[in-house]
Design a protein around this motif. Structure first.
Motif, mmCIF file in Angstrom:
data_model
loop_
_atom_site.group_PDB
_atom_site.id
_atom_site.type_symbol
_atom_site.label_atom_id
_atom_site.label_comp_id
_atom_site.label_asym_id
_atom_site.label_seq_id
_atom_site.Cartn_x
_atom_site.Cartn_y
_atom_site.Cartn_z
ATOM 1 N N GLN A 1 0.861 -1.182 0.000
ATOM 2 C CA GLN A 1 0.000 0.000 0.000
ATOM 3 C C GLN A 1 0.897 1.232 0.000
ATOM 4 O OE1 GLN A 1 -3.395 -0.019 -0.129
ATOM 5 N NE2 GLN A 1 -3.190 -2.236 -0.390
ATOM 6 N N TYR A 2 0.655 2.131 -0.934
ATOM 7 C CA TYR A 2 1.481 3.325 -1.079
ATOM 8 C C TYR A 2 0.715 4.557 -0.610
ATOM 9 C CZ TYR A 2 4.378 0.363 -4.037
ATOM 10 O OH TYR A 2 5.171 -0.636 -4.502
ATOM 11 N N GLY A 3 1.425 5.469 0.057
ATOM 12 C CA GLY A 3 0.843 6.748 0.450
ATOM 13 C C GLY A 3 1.082 7.784 -0.635
ATOM 14 N N LYS A 4 0.609 9.003 -0.398
ATOM 15 C CA LYS A 4 0.810 10.081 -1.363
ATOM 16 C C LYS A 4 2.262 10.541 -1.328
ATOM 17 C CE LYS A 4 -2.335 12.960 -2.872
ATOM 18 N NZ LYS A 4 -2.790 12.351 -4.057
ATOM 19 N N CYS A 5 2.741 11.015 -2.444
ATOM 20 C CA CYS A 5 4.092 11.534 -2.542
ATOM 21 C C CYS A 5 4.135 12.915 -1.884
ATOM 22 C CB CYS A 5 4.510 11.632 -4.004
ATOM 23 S SG CYS A 5 6.212 12.147 -4.236
ATOM 24 N N VAL A 6 5.032 13.099 -0.931
ATOM 25 C CA VAL A 6 5.180 14.368 -0.223
ATOM 26 C C VAL A 6 6.529 14.972 -0.602
ATOM 27 C CG1 VAL A 6 5.288 15.485 2.033
ATOM 28 C CG2 VAL A 6 3.806 13.509 1.698
ATOM 29 N N ALA B 1 -3.693 3.846 -12.939
ATOM 30 C CA ALA B 1 -3.530 4.327 -11.565
ATOM 31 C C ALA B 1 -2.182 3.852 -11.043
ATOM 32 C CB ALA B 1 -4.646 3.821 -10.672
ATOM 33 N N LEU B 2 -1.345 4.783 -10.616
ATOM 34 C CA LEU B 2 -0.027 4.442 -10.096
ATOM 35 C C LEU B 2 -0.093 4.186 -8.602
ATOM 36 C CD1 LEU B 2 2.069 7.143 -11.952
ATOM 37 C CD2 LEU B 2 1.669 4.797 -12.638
ATOM 38 N N LYS C 1 -1.768 18.598 -8.600
ATOM 39 C CA LYS C 1 -1.429 17.875 -7.380
ATOM 40 C C LYS C 1 -2.478 16.828 -6.998
ATOM 41 C CE LYS C 1 2.055 20.582 -7.167
ATOM 42 N NZ LYS C 1 2.093 21.064 -8.490
ATOM 43 N N ASP C 2 -3.766 17.090 -7.274
ATOM 44 C CA ASP C 2 -4.797 16.159 -6.828
ATOM 45 C C ASP C 2 -4.892 14.914 -7.701
ATOM 46 O OD1 ASP C 2 -5.623 17.791 -8.870
ATOM 47 O OD2 ASP C 2 -7.708 17.847 -8.238
ATOM 48 N N ILE C 3 -4.322 14.918 -8.894
ATOM 49 C CA ILE C 3 -4.368 13.740 -9.753
ATOM 50 C C ILE C 3 -2.967 13.246 -10.094
ATOM 51 C CG2 ILE C 3 -6.622 14.270 -10.752
ATOM 52 C CD1 ILE C 3 -5.196 15.373 -13.204
ATOM 53 N N SER C 4 -1.989 13.516 -9.239
ATOM 54 C CA SER C 4 -0.599 13.208 -9.568
ATOM 55 C C SER C 4 -0.317 11.715 -9.663
ATOM 56 C CB SER C 4 0.338 13.852 -8.556
ATOM 57 O OG SER C 4 0.106 13.315 -7.278
ATOM 58 N N ASP C 5 -1.026 10.854 -8.937
ATOM 59 C CA ASP C 5 -0.787 9.417 -9.001
ATOM 60 C C ASP C 5 -1.693 8.719 -10.005
ATOM 61 O OD1 ASP C 5 1.234 9.518 -7.188
ATOM 62 O OD2 ASP C 5 0.009 8.938 -5.476
ATOM 63 N N CYS C 6 -2.454 9.472 -10.772
ATOM 64 C CA CYS C 6 -3.365 8.918 -11.765
ATOM 65 C C CYS C 6 -2.965 9.449 -13.137
ATOM 66 C CB CYS C 6 -4.798 9.320 -11.461
ATOM 67 S SG CYS C 6 -5.308 8.949 -9.768
#
Length: 146
Positions: free
Chosen positions: A48-53, A116-117, A85-90
């Motif tokens: 499980q990955y968290g958001k990139c900070v 989806a990344l 920023k809100d869609i950075s992992d998509c």
């Protein structure tokens, strides 16, 4: 004479080793992180990955949490500075930009989810907008101004 020859060879060997060690230190990039991920027995599907900070500001190199079973560690990531920023992992496939709205002075386009990344929760479709910038046509022979 043999003693002098062996001392000379020993000094030459030490000089060669010290030069090699200093060359290795020069190739090391100071202040940069080792971006290799530690080996883990967890498969990527279970992680499980968290958001990139980002480390500095709101874009650039950063860290994200990666948790699997009882293990939790930080891995390196990057947020492009020109991305939303809100869609950075998509990742989305976007249509061409629409025409400029006269009342809002913005143009928009929609995108459908491509991938989806890092097991991110993504919307199936998104709409992004940006301000309209009028194109200035240059005549022949007009020079660029800096």
């Amino acid at each position: 004479m043999r003693g002098l020859l062996s001392v000379t060879l020993l000094l030459l060997l030490l000089l060669t080793l010290s030069c090699e060690a200093s060359r290795r230190n020069k190739n090391h990039k100071a202040g940069k992180h080792d971006k290799t991920r530690p080996t883990s027995d967890c498969p990527p599907a279970e992680t499980q990955y968290g958001k990139c900070v980002p480390e500095h500001g709101d874009c650039g190199d950063g860290l994200r949490d990666a948790a699997c079973r009882e293990q939790s560690d930080k891995i390196h990531c990057r947020i492009p500075c020109n991305w939303k920023k809100d869609i950075s992992d998509c990742k989305y496939k976007f249509a061409p930009w629409g025409s400029c709205g006269a009342d809002t002075n913005t143009k928009s386009r929609s995108g459908t989810l491509k991938r989806a990344l890092f097991n991110a929760e993504c919307e199936a479709s998104v709409t992004v907008s940006k301000p309209c910038v009028p194109k200035v046509k240059k005549t022949r022979g007009e020079k660029k101004t800096n």
